[in-house]
Motif scaffolding. Structure first.
Motif, PDB file in Angstrom:
ATOM      1  N   ARG A  57      -7.232  -9.165  -4.717  1.00  0.00           N
ATOM      2  CA  ARG A  57      -7.919  -7.866  -4.636  1.00  0.00           C
ATOM      3  C   ARG A  57      -7.978  -7.313  -3.212  1.00  0.00           C
ATOM      4  N   ASP A  58      -8.191  -8.192  -2.213  1.00  0.00           N
ATOM      5  CA  ASP A  58      -8.496  -7.729  -0.853  1.00  0.00           C
ATOM      6  C   ASP A  58      -7.331  -7.836   0.137  1.00  0.00           C
ATOM      7  N   ILE A  59      -6.328  -8.633  -0.193  1.00  0.00           N
ATOM      8  CA  ILE A  59      -5.248  -8.902   0.766  1.00  0.00           C
ATOM      9  C   ILE A  59      -3.945  -8.320   0.231  1.00  0.00           C
ATOM     10  N   GLN A  60      -3.226  -7.590   1.070  1.00  0.00           N
ATOM     11  CA  GLN A  60      -1.936  -7.035   0.678  1.00  0.00           C
ATOM     12  C   GLN A  60      -0.869  -7.470   1.670  1.00  0.00           C
ATOM     13  N   VAL A  61       0.196  -8.071   1.162  1.00  0.00           N
ATOM     14  CA  VAL A  61       1.345  -8.417   2.004  1.00  0.00           C
ATOM     15  C   VAL A  61       2.275  -7.205   2.065  1.00  0.00           C
ATOM     16  N   LEU A  62       2.621  -6.791   3.277  1.00  0.00           N
ATOM     17  CA  LEU A  62       3.510  -5.650   3.503  1.00  0.00           C
ATOM     18  C   LEU A  62       4.749  -6.142   4.245  1.00  0.00           C
ATOM     19  N   THR A  63       5.906  -5.902   3.671  1.00  0.00           N
ATOM     20  CA  THR A  63       7.149  -6.408   4.259  1.00  0.00           C
ATOM     21  C   THR A  63       8.078  -5.257   4.635  1.00  0.00           C
ATOM     22  N   PRO A  64       8.916  -5.459   5.658  1.00  0.00           N
ATOM     23  CA  PRO A  64       9.867  -4.405   6.024  1.00  0.00           C
ATOM     24  C   PRO A  64      10.901  -4.126   4.942  1.00  0.00           C
ATOM     25  N   MET A  65      11.255  -5.137   4.139  1.00  0.00           N
ATOM     26  CA  MET A  65      12.334  -4.936   3.167  1.00  0.00           C
ATOM     27  C   MET A  65      12.052  -5.712   1.879  1.00  0.00           C
ATOM     28  N   LEU A 109       3.997 -15.873  -4.185  1.00  0.00           N
ATOM     29  CA  LEU A 109       2.570 -15.545  -4.217  1.00  0.00           C
ATOM     30  C   LEU A 109       2.006 -15.610  -5.634  1.00  0.00           C
ATOM     31  N   GLN A 110       2.803 -15.174  -6.624  1.00  0.00           N
ATOM     32  CA  GLN A 110       2.332 -15.277  -8.003  1.00  0.00           C
ATOM     33  C   GLN A 110       2.076 -16.741  -8.367  1.00  0.00           C
ATOM     34  N   ASP A 120      -2.106 -10.614 -13.037  1.00  0.00           N
ATOM     35  CA  ASP A 120      -1.063 -10.217 -12.084  1.00  0.00           C
ATOM     36  C   ASP A 120      -1.363  -8.859 -11.455  1.00  0.00           C
ATOM     37  N   LYS A 121      -1.062  -8.744 -10.181  1.00  0.00           N
ATOM     38  CA  LYS A 121      -1.110  -7.453  -9.478  1.00  0.00           C
ATOM     39  C   LYS A 121       0.274  -6.821  -9.621  1.00  0.00           C
ATOM     40  N   VAL A 122       0.323  -5.588 -10.153  1.00  0.00           N
ATOM     41  CA  VAL A 122       1.602  -4.946 -10.449  1.00  0.00           C
ATOM     42  C   VAL A 122       1.622  -3.519  -9.927  1.00  0.00           C
ATOM     43  N   ALA A 180       3.148  -6.836  -7.324  1.00  0.00           N
ATOM     44  CA  ALA A 180       2.715  -6.119  -6.113  1.00  0.00           C
ATOM     45  C   ALA A 180       1.854  -6.985  -5.201  1.00  0.00           C
ATOM     46  N   TYR A 181       1.975  -8.315  -5.325  1.00  0.00           N
ATOM     47  CA  TYR A 181       1.308  -9.171  -4.333  1.00  0.00           C
ATOM     48  C   TYR A 181       1.882  -8.851  -2.951  1.00  0.00           C
ATOM     49  N   ALA A 182       3.187  -8.609  -2.925  1.00  0.00           N
ATOM     50  CA  ALA A 182       3.856  -8.130  -1.715  1.00  0.00           C
ATOM     51  C   ALA A 182       4.593  -6.850  -2.070  1.00  0.00           C
ATOM     52  N   VAL A 183       4.484  -5.827  -1.199  1.00  0.00           N
ATOM     53  CA  VAL A 183       5.231  -4.583  -1.390  1.00  0.00           C
ATOM     54  C   VAL A 183       5.868  -4.208  -0.060  1.00  0.00           C
ATOM     55  N   THR A 184       6.913  -3.391  -0.128  1.00  0.00           N
ATOM     56  CA  THR A 184       7.506  -2.925   1.115  1.00  0.00           C
ATOM     57  C   THR A 184       6.539  -1.970   1.814  1.00  0.00           C
ATOM     58  N   ILE A 185       6.673  -1.873   3.110  1.00  0.00           N
ATOM     59  CA  ILE A 185       5.789  -1.000   3.892  1.00  0.00           C
ATOM     60  C   ILE A 185       5.922   0.445   3.413  1.00  0.00           C
TER      61      ILE A 185
END
Length: 749
Positions: A569-577, A591-592, A616-618, A673-678
């Motif tokens: 809920r509180d943490i979002q991973v943001l990746t360049p690609m 992460l899942q 799951d976060k989607v 959506a545990y990790a999404v691109t920036i």
């Protein structure tokens, strides 16, 4: 997730002979949606739980299906004997166990594992014959009524029709998941369209681009130098340009890109482009030079982008020039008294830049407010809204994403919605509000305006009534919109008639934040401070794969232990690609497994290369105007709250607090959506962001990318990865402007 290396090593040994294998697909170990490469385990009936490993093109096959596999036998030094699949067909199972697995696999809507058991228990090996020939007999099964019986019969017929189309499409290299979409789009005409007009698929069927359509076209015999192929290729090259943010491409670049793409003569491309212009399939326009000392640009547009540029510039100029004013009292207000009253309401003093912004928004018909974090944009917006409502003005607030709209509502104490919901966009993309039916609003405020792409900005501008005021608020130094255009930057370009204020003063309270301090350092090309900060950290790791593992550990264990934040809920991973070991795709898998692992008591559904579970976060990955109350749009985030294997339906609670059902055959619209691109995080804000910064993303590492990621955090930023990659991201400035002409059209009227 890196594919398991099950391919046999290269050698000079004789090639194995073609062979056939029949069996039940028991388990999918790995599958790649983009290539179709799959590693699976098949029960060939040899008994004793002895399963065969098969590898190859199996995407779309479901567990429980009986398959006839065509390919070659081989052996892998680590994994032993295996079968490499070149093609496959589904066959109906003959045994009780096979029928039970087949029906319970979720292939037939309305039949889940429990109901499959009851049906097979009643009809035995005749089950499939009954469903095929006398489905009305299904009512004989206890607790199975006429309504469910009809649904099952209809689903079986549709599945049969899809299978027929799939057999043909597999012969021309189309995966099963795409075959289902093609069938849904064209129905019984699917095979005719594919044979005669294969390039239509790229325009009509989501998920099929020109390259897939081109492969199909070659398989059905369309000539390599066919004008149909070249024109489709030109439009695809323009579409690729728009995917990269460009509203048009210079003619020379378009021709060069198309020659490379199509591998045909330049003369043929030029000839087909001329025909496309004559047929009004594209628009050619001579524009002034994009830089001082350059030549004029011959621009080629896809029609919707050309119309939208002209329309957006025209509507903004009309709003600016109209003599009507729906908030006339602010033209003659005593600003000293008004600002003194405001100070009493808010308990805070406006800085001079903020005062200027407030006056601008309430006296000009169109205005832009920009500035970085900690410079007081939010308080300025709140002040504008407070003063407008004090004069009983009708204020409408919107933002491009649900999260941003929620934040805007909390800030102002007024209701806010997404721009899509505000305009009530309909199937096809048309808005309920436009020039003929404008919004009933005296002041329209849009936050996170850097996210507005050309097409959405045009729809918004058309919906603002003459005399109403439009205030666009955003940080122009962030990444431009995901869609084509860079509207906010065009409105702030030199010579623009749109009045604007840029806030530059960082307030004292914000100066104490490491997140704000480092965001401004990055924007100025200065490395962030990563030592001694209470809310900004770097976990150094030069190896990309180890950085990915460390990212998962930081999210799932370290941050929750230290700060008490919930990893989903509180943490979002943001990746360049998206790709690579530290890309969003692989990190979502890792992460899942760490945050929402598989459990016997939690139902799950595998689709393509993804497995969906409750919790799951989607995120939605395409605009779908037919889903939800007012459509569900690309970038909408939510949580899976229910998964029904019998009804073959999954439910997502979106960040706009709407429950949206997805049939299992619609799961290609969702990604984890545990990790999404920036890029996908624009407009959103999270308590904590974790940013993997690795050398594997070298070409993507740019200052505005890192700046955007850092400014998404409300409380905490954790960088994981390479100091060298971090230095590159701070140093590298984005390579030039996108190809747009809104600024030119605004200047010239």
């Amino acid at each position: 997730m890196a594919a398991p290396q099950h391919n046999a090593p290269q050698s000079n040994a004789p090639q194995p002979q073609h062979a056939e294998v029949t069996g039940v697909l028991e388990r999918i170990t790995y599958s790649n949606e983009e290539t179709g490469y799959t590693v699976a385990r098949v029960d060939t009936g040899r008994g004793a739980g002895d399963l065969l490993t098969v590898v190859g093109a199996l995407l779309g096959a479901q567990c429980g299906e009986s398959l006839k596999l065509y390919g070659r036998w081989g052996s892998h030094p680590q994994y032993g004997k295996q079968f490499t699949v070149e093609n496959y067909t589904t066959v109906l199972p003959a045994t009780i166990q096979g029928i039970r697995r087949y029906l319970g696999s979720g292939l037939i809507k309305g039949i889940g594992p429990r109901l499959a058991d009851r049906i097979v228990e009643h009809f035995g090996t005749d089950t499939l014959d009954v469903i095929e020939q006398t489905p009305e007999r299904l009512v004989e099964v206890p607790k199975l009524g006429p309504k469910r019986t009809k649904l099952i019969a209809a689903a079986w017929e549709e599945q049969k029709a899809i299978k027929e189309v799939m057999i043909f499409l597999q012969s021309v290299g189309v995966s099963t998941s795409l075959a289902v979409r093609i069938y849904k789009n064209y129905g019984d005409n699917a095979i005719t369209v594919v044979k005669t007009e294969p390039y239509r698929l790229a325009a009509d069927v989501w998920g099929i681009g020109f390259l897939t359509a081109d492969r199909i076209a070659q398989a059905v015999g369309i000539p390599h130098d066919s004008p149909q192929r070249v024109k489709a290729g030109l439009q695809y090259a323009l579409s690729q340009g728009s995917d990269q943010g460009n509203c048009f491409l210079p003619e020379e670049r378009l021709i060069s890109d198309s020659v490379k793409l199509l591998a045909v003569e330049v003369g043929l491309v030029i000839e087909c482009l001329a025909e496309l212009v004559a047929e009004e399939g594209v628009v050619r326009e001579l524009l002034p030079p994009e830089a001082d000392g350059a030549e004029p640009v011959t621009a080629i547009y896809l029609v919707p982008f050309h119309r939208a540029e002209i329309s957006l510039a025209g509507q903004l100029l009309r709003l600016l020039r109209t003599p009507e004013d729906r908030m006339p009292s602010f033209a003659t207000v005593d600003w000293t008294r008004a600002l003194s009253w405001l100070r009493g309401q808010t308990g805070a003093e406006l800085a001079p830049e903020q005062e200027q912004s407030v006056k601008l928004a309430l006296t000009e018909k169109v205005a832009v407010l920009t500035g970085g974090p900690g410079c007081g944009k939010s308080f300025t917006v709140r002040s504008v809204v407070t003063l407008a409502r004090a004069r009983e003005a009708k204020v409408v607030l919107a933002a491009p994403t649900g999260r941003a709209a929620k934040r805007l509502a909390e800030l102002t104490g007024c209701e806010a919605s997404t721009v899509h919901r505000l305009l009530e966009l309909k199937p096809g993309g048309d808005a309920a509000y436009d020039r003929d039916r404008p919004l009933d609003a005296d002041l329209v405020v849009v936050d996170e305006a850097s996210m507005l792409d050309l097409l959405l900005a045009n729809k918004l501008a058309k919906a603002v009534a003459p005399g109403a005021h439009l205030l666009l608020v955003g940080d122009v130094d962030q990444l431009p919109s995901v869609g084509a255009g860079e509207v906010l930057r065009d409105l702030l370009a030199p010579g623009s008639p749109v009045p604007s204020v840029r806030l530059t003063r960082i307030f004292r309270q914000a100066q104490q934040s490491g997140v704000v301090t480092n965001a401004h350092r990055i924007n100025e090309g200065v490395p962030p401070i990563t030592d001694g900060m209470a809310d900004f950290f770097l976990f150094p790791e030069e190896d990309t794969e180890l950085a990915a593992s460390l990212t998962v550990d930081v999210v799932a264990r370290r941050i929750p232990a230290r700060f008490g934040l919930d990893p989903s809920r509180d943490i979002q991973v943001l990746t360049p690609m998206h790709r690579g070991p530290a890309g969003a795709g692989n990190l979502n898998t890792l992460l899942q497994a760490a945050v929402t692992p598989s459990r016997p008591d939690v139902p799950e559904r595998r689709f393509g290369g993804r497995t969906f579970r409750v919790g799951d976060k989607v995120t939605q990955i395409r605009n779908n105007y037919d889903k939800g109350e007012n459509g569900v749009f690309n970038g909408t985030v939510g949580t899976v709250t229910a998964l029904d294997l019998d009804e073959q339906r999954l439910t997502v609670l979106t960040d706009e607090d709407e429950e949206v059902p997805y049939d299992f055959d619609e799961l290609d619209e969702l990604a984890h959506a545990y990790a999404v691109t920036i890029h996908r995080s624009q407009g959103s804000e999270y308590p904590c962001v974790v940013i993997p910064v690795t050398t594997s993303a070298w070409m993507m590492l740019q200052r505005n990318l890192l700046y955007t990621a850092v400014t998404r955090a409300r409380k905490l930023v954790v960088l994981v990865g390479s100091r060298r990659a971090l230095a590159q991201a701070v140093r590298a400035v984005s390579a030039g402007r996108r190809h747009t002409a809104v600024d030119h059209r605004l200047r010239t009227g």
